[in-house]
Write an enzyme that holds these catalytic residues in place. Structure first.
Site, PDB file in Angstrom:
ATOM      1  N   GLU A 103       0.890  -1.333   0.059  1.00 62.80           N
ATOM      2  CA  GLU A 103      -0.200  -0.007  -0.010  1.00 62.80           C
ATOM      3  C   GLU A 103       0.986   1.257   0.108  1.00 62.80           C
ATOM      4  O   GLU A 103       0.460   2.207  -0.644  1.00 62.80           O
ATOM      5  CB  GLU A 103      -0.785   0.112   1.249  1.00 62.80           C
ATOM      6  CG  GLU A 103      -1.874  -1.141   1.128  1.00 62.80           C
ATOM      7  CD  GLU A 103      -2.841  -1.304   2.404  1.00 62.80           C
ATOM      8  OE1 GLU A 103      -2.113  -1.736   3.136  1.00 62.80           O
ATOM      9  OE2 GLU A 103      -4.108  -1.011   2.263  1.00 62.80           O
ATOM     10  N   GLU A 123      -3.294  -9.704   3.669  1.00 61.32           N
ATOM     11  CA  GLU A 123      -3.990  -9.388   4.754  1.00 61.32           C
ATOM     12  C   GLU A 123      -5.137 -10.424   5.173  1.00 61.32           C
ATOM     13  O   GLU A 123      -5.309 -10.669   6.172  1.00 61.32           O
ATOM     14  CB  GLU A 123      -4.816  -8.074   4.755  1.00 61.32           C
ATOM     15  CG  GLU A 123      -3.743  -6.824   4.987  1.00 61.32           C
ATOM     16  CD  GLU A 123      -3.096  -6.320   3.627  1.00 61.32           C
ATOM     17  OE1 GLU A 123      -2.957  -7.122   2.730  1.00 61.32           O
ATOM     18  OE2 GLU A 123      -2.494  -5.252   3.755  1.00 61.32           O
TER      19      GLU A 123
HETATM   20  C1  3H9 Z   1      -1.075  -5.227   7.090  1.00 60.53           C
HETATM   21  O1  3H9 Z   1      -0.300  -4.875   6.576  1.00 60.53           O
HETATM   22  C2  3H9 Z   1      -2.329  -4.290   7.451  1.00 60.53           C
HETATM   23  C3  3H9 Z   1      -2.275  -2.904   6.305  1.00 60.53           C
HETATM   24  O2  3H9 Z   1      -3.305  -3.336   5.224  1.00 60.53           O
HETATM   25  C4  3H9 Z   1      -2.456  -1.874   7.119  1.00 60.53           C
HETATM   26  C5  3H9 Z   1      -3.651  -1.871   8.185  1.00 60.53           C
HETATM   27  C6  3H9 Z   1      -4.176  -0.664   8.652  1.00 60.53           C
HETATM   28  N1  3H9 Z   1       4.797  -8.035  11.481  1.00 60.53           N
HETATM   29  O3  3H9 Z   1       8.345 -15.206   7.784  1.00 60.53           O
HETATM   30  P1  3H9 Z   1       9.604 -15.161   8.522  1.00 60.53           P
HETATM   31  C7  3H9 Z   1       8.238 -11.627  11.576  1.00 60.53           C
HETATM   32  S1  3H9 Z   1      -1.092  -6.606   7.687  1.00 60.53           S
HETATM   33  C8  3H9 Z   1       5.671  -8.238  12.556  1.00 60.53           C
HETATM   34  O4  3H9 Z   1      10.309 -16.131   9.158  1.00 60.53           O
HETATM   35  P2  3H9 Z   1      10.603 -14.962   5.880  1.00 60.53           P
HETATM   36  C9  3H9 Z   1       8.236 -13.205  11.728  1.00 60.53           C
HETATM   37  O5  3H9 Z   1       6.955 -13.022  12.848  1.00 60.53           O
HETATM   38  C10 3H9 Z   1       0.552  -7.333   7.302  1.00 60.53           C
HETATM   39  N2  3H9 Z   1       6.532  -9.262  12.459  1.00 60.53           N
HETATM   40  O6  3H9 Z   1      10.794 -14.833   7.257  1.00 60.53           O
HETATM   41  C11 3H9 Z   1       9.567 -13.499  12.306  1.00 60.53           C
HETATM   42  O7  3H9 Z   1       9.663 -13.261  13.412  1.00 60.53           O
HETATM   43  P3  3H9 Z   1      10.632 -14.319  14.352  1.00 60.53           P
HETATM   44  C12 3H9 Z   1       0.481  -7.820   6.063  1.00 60.53           C
HETATM   45  C13 3H9 Z   1       6.612 -10.086  11.365  1.00 60.53           C
HETATM   46  O8  3H9 Z   1      11.964 -14.505   5.146  1.00 60.53           O
HETATM   47  C14 3H9 Z   1      10.572 -12.594  11.404  1.00 60.53           C
HETATM   48  O9  3H9 Z   1       9.366 -11.509  11.023  1.00 60.53           O
HETATM   49  N3  3H9 Z   1       1.868  -8.361   5.872  1.00 60.53           N
HETATM   50  C15 3H9 Z   1       5.969  -9.454   9.910  1.00 60.53           C
HETATM   51  O10 3H9 Z   1      10.483 -16.545   5.603  1.00 60.53           O
HETATM   52  C16 3H9 Z   1      10.900 -13.334   9.996  1.00 60.53           C
HETATM   53  O11 3H9 Z   1       9.678 -13.670   9.172  1.00 60.53           O
HETATM   54  C17 3H9 Z   1       2.082  -9.742   5.941  1.00 60.53           C
HETATM   55  O12 3H9 Z   1       1.184 -10.522   5.904  1.00 60.53           O
HETATM   56  C18 3H9 Z   1       5.129  -8.380  10.336  1.00 60.53           C
HETATM   57  N4  3H9 Z   1       4.356  -7.778   9.213  1.00 60.53           N
HETATM   58  O13 3H9 Z   1       9.402 -14.317   5.131  1.00 60.53           O
HETATM   59  C19 3H9 Z   1       3.429 -10.163   5.630  1.00 60.53           C
HETATM   60  N5  3H9 Z   1       6.446 -10.086   9.135  1.00 60.53           N
HETATM   61  O14 3H9 Z   1      11.936 -14.169  13.691  1.00 60.53           O
HETATM   62  C20 3H9 Z   1       3.899 -11.245   6.593  1.00 60.53           C
HETATM   63  C21 3H9 Z   1       7.309 -11.080   9.522  1.00 60.53           C
HETATM   64  O15 3H9 Z   1      10.398 -13.652  15.563  1.00 60.53           O
HETATM   65  N6  3H9 Z   1       5.185 -11.830   6.630  1.00 60.53           N
HETATM   66  N7  3H9 Z   1       7.405 -10.992  10.644  1.00 60.53           N
HETATM   67  O16 3H9 Z   1       9.847 -15.708  14.106  1.00 60.53           O
HETATM   68  C22 3H9 Z   1       5.449 -12.665   5.673  1.00 60.53           C
HETATM   69  O17 3H9 Z   1       4.957 -13.238   4.803  1.00 60.53           O
HETATM   70  C23 3H9 Z   1       7.043 -13.228   5.803  1.00 60.53           C
HETATM   71  O18 3H9 Z   1       7.331 -12.897   6.977  1.00 60.53           O
HETATM   72  C24 3H9 Z   1       7.939 -12.539   4.757  1.00 60.53           C
HETATM   73  C25 3H9 Z   1       9.217 -12.997   5.004  1.00 60.53           C
HETATM   74  C26 3H9 Z   1       7.534 -12.990   3.568  1.00 60.53           C
HETATM   75  C27 3H9 Z   1       7.767 -11.068   4.726  1.00 60.53           C
END
Ligand code: 3H9
Length: 719
Positions: A103, A123
Site C-alpha cells: 500500500e 491481509e
Molecule cells: C497489514 O499490512 C495491514 C495493512 O493493510 C494496514 C492496516 C492499517 N509484522 O516469515 P519469516 C516476523 S497486515 C511483524 O520467518 P521469511 C516473523 O514473525 C501485514 N512481524 O521470514 C518472524 O519473526 P521471528 C501484512 C513480522 O523470510 C520474522 O519476522 N503483511 C511481520 O520466511 C521473519 O519472518 C504480511 O502478512 C510483520 N508484518 O518471510 C506479511 N512479517 O523471527 C507477513 C514477518 O521472531 N510476513 N514478521 O519468528 C511474511 O509473509 C513473511 O514474514 C515474509 C518474510 C515473506 C515477509
C-alpha cells in the site's frame, strides 16, 4: 526506524530500518512521517525515494502491534499525504512489498522493482483487509477483476507480473534503490496528477454485480464461513461505486468489523504458530539456534509406494540426488515411471526443467553405501522395517542418517536394531508427500541434536512446515486422530449418519468431514491395523462382550463396512457410494443406512436425534483433550506445535486456529464442563475424561494459549 539522507544533492532517500522485514510499527510510521515532512519542506529536495534496509522493502503493518491499542500516527493519513505531495516519490522495491508495504508502494508516484521482488496484499490470510487504501487504490490501478483476485486470495506476485499489471513502472536486475534515484531525478517537473492513484476512476466492467456475485460464490465455496474475503469484496465494490473519500471510509468500517473478530485472532495466531514451530527445543538444552544441521547432498528412499514416490519428488526438486530402491523389478519400473511423470508435471507447472538427472533407481541396497541420508518408506510393518534398518546399518557408511517415514511405529525400536541409534530419526510425511506441507520430525530418546537439526532443516529445504515431536504410538497427529474418529463412529451408533456428521464438520470449516476423508484415504489400512492388533477378526477374544475391547467401548461398524469390500473411493463404495471406483462424487448410500439400522436393532440401540453442536463438541473436544495429554506427556513442546500439525496435516480450518487454539477460544472452562458431561454419559470412553492439564489450566484461570507452556510441568519430556 527510518534513515534520512540526501543523495545526488537533491533526492531525499528514506530507508525503512526495522529488521527483519521493515514492518510499519508505530516507531517506523512516526519516523516516516517526520522524514516525509523534512523532504517536502526542504527546498533542496526535488524528489524522494523510499526503500527498505537489507534488501527488503517492507513486510507491511507490524502484526505484533495488532493485539494492543493503536499507537503512533495512523497509516492512512500518512500514505494520503505522500501521494498528495508535490514532489515525485519513487518506491524502490527489493525483497518484498506486502500488505501495508504494498500500500505504501501504491501511494508512491512511481515504482521500481528488483526482478526478484514479490508483491502482494496478504491481509486476507490474517483475517483482515488491506485497510491503508489498498482495496481502494488497487482496483483503480489494475481494474476490478485482477484486484479482486489479488485481494481475496492474498497471492504474492512476481515483479514481472506486477509490471504486466501496471503496478510497477520498471523491473531491474540492478540495485533497485540506485535505479530509483536516477528515475526520480528524471521525474522531477513532470506532472503528478495522473500518478495519484486515488484520483483515478476505477475501470468498471458493465456487469459489475454479476462479477461480484461469481467471485462471492467462489470465495464461499473455497473458504466456508470465512469472513475476510467477503469483506474484501464489499470494499472493492466501494472502490467501483464510490469516490475515494467515501470508499476509504467504507474500507475502514469493514476493517473494524474484522479487526477484533475471533477469525482474525485465529489467523494471526496461525501466522506466529507456524514460525514458532520451527524453533524446536530439547530438555538437554539443544535447540534450533545452537544445533548445526548437516548438509545433505544425496539421499536414498526405500520403497516406491505412494509415500516413497512423493518423497523422491520432494527431494529431487530441491536439487538433492536421490537413489530410489524397490524390492522387485516390476515395482521399481512402475515407481520409476510414476516419479518421472510427477517430476515432469511439477517442473512444467513451475516453468523449470525437471531434475531427472538427479535420480537413480535400483534393486540393490548395496548402492546406498555413500549416501548422506536414507528415508525408509516401506510397508507399515515393524518386522519388515527392522529388517531394513539392520540391513542399512551394515551397508551405509557409519555417518549416514537413517530416517523412517513410519506414521506411528516406535522410532526408538528401529534405532535399537542399528549400529547408530543417535543417527536415527522419524520423518513422517503426509500423503501425497510432494504436496502436503507437514513433516513430523519424530525425535527418539537417542536421536542426537545434530540428527534432529538435519531432519528439521531438510524439511524446511523441501518447503515443508516441520514440527519436532516425541516418540509414542501415532506421534501427535495420528494419536489425536483416534479419539476424534472414535467419537464420529460412536455418534453413528447412537443415531447420526455419515453425511450428518460430515456436514457438521464441513460447516465448522473442515474441507472434508471425517467419513469423506476416510473414504479418500482408504478404509482398508485402518482395518488391517485393527486386525493385527486383535481388535477385530479371528484373533478377538470371544470372551469380549460385544462393542467392548480391553474394557472400553469399541465400535465395530468400520470393520463391518470393510467386510463388505467397501474400502472407500478406490473401490467405488465406502461410507458413501461413488459413480465408479476412483470416483470422487460422494452420495449417501441406502445400504449404509440399512447397515446402521440393522446394527442398532441388533444391539437394541434406540437412535436419537443428535444435534450438530453435540457432533462438534464430542469430536473436537475429544481431539483437544488428547492434545492436552500430549502436552502433559511432553510429546509436543507447545500447543502451537499441535495446532500447526492439525492445520497443515489434517485440514483443520485455519480461521479456527487449530484444535488447541479453538479450545481456548471456546473457553477452557466450557470445554472442561462439556467433557465432564459427555464422560458422565459415556464412562466407558476414557478419551472423554478431561485431562489433568486441562483441569489445571482451568484452575489457573484459563490463561492464554501462548502461556500454557509455563503451566506444563512434565515428569519426563520425550522431546
Ligand atoms: C497489514 O499490512 C495491514 C495493512 O493493510 C494496514 C492496516 C492499517 N509484522 O516469515 P519469516 C516476523 S497486515 C511483524 O520467518 P521469511 C516473523 O514473525 C501485514 N512481524 O521470514 C518472524 O519473526 P521471528 C501484512 C513480522 O523470510 C520474522 O519476522 N503483511 C511481520 O520466511 C521473519 O519472518 C504480511 O502478512 C510483520 N508484518 O518471510 C506479511 N512479517 O523471527 C507477513 C514477518 O521472531 N510476513 N514478521 O519468528 C511474511 O509473509 C513473511 O514474514 C515474509 C518474510 C515473506 C515477509
Amino acid at each position: 526506524m527510518a534513515r534520512y539522507e540526501l543523495v545526488k544533492r537533491s533526492v531525499a532517500l528514506i530507508t525503512l530500518t526495522n529488521p527483519p522485514v521493515n514492518a510499519l510499527s508505530s516507531a517506523v510510521r512516526h519516523a516516516m512521517a517526520k522524514s516525509m515532512e523534512q523532504a517536502l519542506n526542504d527546498p533542496k529536495v526535488t524528489a524522494v525515494v523510499i526503500c527498505g534496509e537489507n534488501g527488503r522493502f517492507c513486510g507491511g503493518a507490524d502484526i505484533r502491534e495488532f493485539a494492543g491499542p493503536l499507537r503512533g500516527p495512523p497509516l492512512v493519513p500518512l500514505l494520503d499525504a505522500i501521494e498528495a505531495g508535490e514532489k515525485p516519490v519513487v518506491a524502490a522495491i527489493e525483497g518484498v512489498a506486502l500488505g501495508g508495504g504494498f500500500e505504501l508502494a501504491l501511494v508512491c508516484h512511481y515504482c521500481i522493482a528488483h526482478f526478484k521482488a514479490r508483491l502482494g496484499l496478504p491481509e486476507v490470510t490474517l483475517g483482515i483487509l488491506p485497510a491503508a487504501g489498498g482495496t481502494q487504490r488497487l482496483p483503480r490501478l489494475i481494474g476490478i477483476p485482477a484486484a479482486l483476485e489479488l485481494i481475496t486470495t492474498g497471492r504474492h506476485i512476481s515483479a514481472q507480473e506486477a509490471l504486466k499489471l501496471g503496478i510497477v513502472d520498471q523491473v531491474t536486475e540492478q540495485n533497485a534503490c540506485e535505479v530509483a534515484v536516477e528515475f526520480a531525478l528524471r521525474a522531477v517537473a513532470k506532472p503528478l496528477s495522473s500518478r495519484r492513484v486515488s484520483m483515478l476512476t476505477t475501470p468498471c466492467p458493465p456487469d459489475l454485480d454479476a462479477l461480484l456475485e461469481v467471485v462471492t460464490m467462489e470465495v464461499k465455496k473455497k473458504a466456508r464461513g470465512v469472513m475476510a474475503p467477503l469483506a474484501c469484496i464489499q470494499a472493492v465494490r466501494a472502490a467501483a461505486t464510490m469516490p475515494y473519500s467515501k470508499g476509504i471510509k467504507r474500507e475502514s468500517e469493514l476493517m473494524a468489523t474484522l479487526f477484533n473478530s475471533g477469525q482474525a485472532r485465529a489467523l494471526q495466531y496461525c501466522f506466529f504458530a507456524q514460525r514458532t514451530a520451527g524453533k524446536w527445543t530439547l530438555p538437554s538444552g539443544a535447540q534450533w539456534n545452537n544445533s548445526k544441521p548437516r548438509e545433505i547432498r544425496s539421499a536414498a528412499i526405500i520403497g516406491l509406494g505412494t509415500m516413497g514416490r512423493g518423497i523422491v519428488v520432494s527431494l529431487a526438486r530441491v536439487g538433492i540426488s536421490v537413489i530410489a530402491v524397490e524390492s522387485e523389478k516390476k515395482l521399481l519400473e512402475t515407481g520409476k515411471q510414476m516419479v518421472i511423470g510427477m517430476l515432469e508435471r511439477d517442473a512444467k507447472r513451475r516453468g523449470v526443467s525437471a531434475s531427472l538427472n538427479l535420480l537413480k533407481f535400483t534393486l540393490s541396497l548395496q548402492d546406498l553405501k555413500d549416501v548422506d541420508l536414507v528415508i525408509e518408506a516401506v510397508f507399515e510393518d515393524m518386522a519388515l522395517k527392522k529388517r531394513v534398518f539392520q540391513e542399512l546399518s551394515k551397508v551405509c557408511r557409519p555417518a549416514t542418517l537413517l530416517c523412517t517415514n513410519t506414521s506411528g511405529l516406535d522410532v526408538d525400536a528401529l534405532a535399537g536394531v542399528t549400529d547408530r541409534p543417535h543417527l536415527v530419526v522419524g520423518m513422517h510425511f503426509f500423503s501425497p508427500a510432494h504436496v502436503m506441507k507437514l513433516l513430523e520430525v519424530v525425535c527418539g530418546p537417542r536421536s542426537s541434536s545434530e540428527t534432529i537439526a538435519t531432519a528439521m532443516s531438510l524439511g524446511k529445504r523441501m518447503g515443508k512446515v516441520s514440527v519436532a515431536v516425541g516418540n509414542c504410538p501415532g506421534f501427535v497427529g495420528n494419536r489425536m486422530l483416534k479419539p476424534y474418529m472414535d467419537q464420529a463412529t460412536f455418534l453413528l451408533e447412537e443415531g447420526a449418519t455419515p453425511e450428518q456428521i460430515d456436514k457438521a464438520l464441513e460447516d465448522f470449516g473442515f474441507a472434508m468431514g471425517v467419513f469423506r476423508m476416510s473414504d479418500l484415504a482408504g478404509l482398508d489400512v485402518g482395518w488391517r491395523i485393527r486386525k493385527e492388533s486383535g481388535l477385530t477378526g479371528p484373533d478377538v477374544d470371544p470372551k469380549n462382550p460385544p462393542r467392548r475391547r480391553h474394557g472400553r467401548r469399541y465400535c465395530p461398524i468400520p470393520d463391518m463396512v470393510c467386510e463388505q469390500g467397501r474400502f472407500g473411493q478406490k473401490t467405488g463404495r465406502g461410507w458413501y457410494m461413488y459413480d465408479k471406483p476412483g470416483g470422487t462424487n460422494a452420495k449417501p448410500d441406502p445400504l449404509i443406512q440399512n447397515l446402521l439400522e440393522m446394527y442398532r436393532s441388533r444391539y437394541a440401540i434406540q437412535p436419537r436425534n443428535i444435534s450438530d453442536q453435540e457432533i462438534i463438541e464430542r469430536c473436537l473436544f475429544a481431539l483437544a483433550n488428547e492434545g492436552f495429554r500430549i502436552l502433559e506427556d511432553g510429546i509436543a513442546a507447545r500447543p502451537e506445535d499441535i495446532d500447526v500439525i492439525y492445520l497443515f496435516g489434517y485440514g483443520f480450518p485455519r480461521h479456527r486456529g487449530g484444535p488447541m487454539f479453538y479450545a481456548s477460544m471456546v473457553g477452557l472452562e466450557r470445554v472442561l464442563e462439556r467433557l465432564e458431561h459427555y464422560h458422565q454419559a459415556h464412562p466407558d470412553v476414557p478419551h472423554l475424561e478431561p485431562s489433568p492439564l486441562l483441569k489445571k489450566l482451568v484452575a489457573c484461570g484459563s490463561p492464554s494459549v501462548q502461556t500454557w507452556r509455563e503451566h506444563i510441568k512434565t515428569m519426563h519430556s520425550h522431546l
